[in-house]
Design an enzyme around this catalytic site. Sequence first.
Site: not given
Ligand code: SF4
Length: 362
Positions: A100, A113, A120, A124, A127, A350
């Site tokens: 993406e 971006c 990932c 987080c 996220c 974001c």
């Molecule tokens: S914000 Fe999302 S994409 Fe970025 S490092 Fe944290 S978990 Fe990974």
Amino acid sequence: MTVSAHFEPVDPLGLDLPTLVAQFGERFGKGEYHALALFRAIYRTGMADPRALSEYGQNLSLAEAVAAQFPVHLPPVVGRSGDGSTYKFLLRLRDGLETESVVIPMKSYKSLCVSSQVGCKMGCAFCETARLGHLRNLTAAEIVAQVLVARHVLGEPIENVVFMGMGEPMDNLDNVLCAVRILSDRRGLAIPLPSITLSTVGHVGGIRRLARLATLAPPEGFPRLRLAVSLNAPNDPLRSELMPVNRHWSLAQLREALVEFPLPRPRDALFVEYVLLEGVNDSRAHALEIVEFLRGIKACVNLIPYNPGPDSPYQRPPETRVREFLQWLLEAGQRSRLRGTKGVGAMAACGQLGNPDRKRAR
Ligand code: SF4
């Protein structure tokens, strides 16, 4: 022209120019002249057929061998969604996974971006991508392809690249740096290093490696490649709750790495990203803790009001609180700005990338 049978075809999008030249020597006994012609054609025009290049002249057998050995694979665009100003596009990779990328209009150009991983593993809490888990790293070719598709298939004047899409770039740093070397080569896409930003969650090992590379000249080094750090919480208990990486590298360790990060020119600064979550990290005390954390570090804080997803546990603070928070930072002498939340409608903002169908399937 015969090519030794033991050479496998290679996608040239993953090869920087010195590597491509070396491969031309090994495979065809040719040098920079022919390799550079192919490199230029791919990045300047999006065209990759050596048979159409004047540099190959009458040497059709060489052109055919190069075409067979270096086939460019541009992944197809399989989805596109946007809110008018900003849009996200999806590329289908050979194994069926998708990248993406988000096209963001700036004043006189467009920024892209890009993703460095599918999913990932950093986890987080706020996220959307984290909910996918880590599926795999992207190759350098797959990272470069996102920019090439945006420029030459979608026709966007991309002049700025930020690694803020899916993934933690420091977790796939070899491929990311190879892609940066290719994107910044002035004989190709020619995106200057100061127009490329690597955004990290606070991966101290990666920051330290980048700091060493920032002091070397290209092609080995990456002077003036921009660094952005997602802070999102200014004390260890809260940051460890929101960002598990903080349990591995504390704020003190992160601060030490940032203090030592070289900034070659007086006006250069690190970017510090701070996603504002209502009632979680948006008080005056938090603002003052940020100022304390950044004391002695040349940094610009980018405030990003959170964009809640459909079932997100966090909310976006009201506009008045966002403005107050900015004011608290500025009054305390911290260079800061409010970043627009372009891409809200497209789930392209974001921390909001990650194919919803795949998330459901996971
Ligand atoms: S914000 Fe999302 S994409 Fe970025 S490092 Fe944290 S978990 Fe990974």
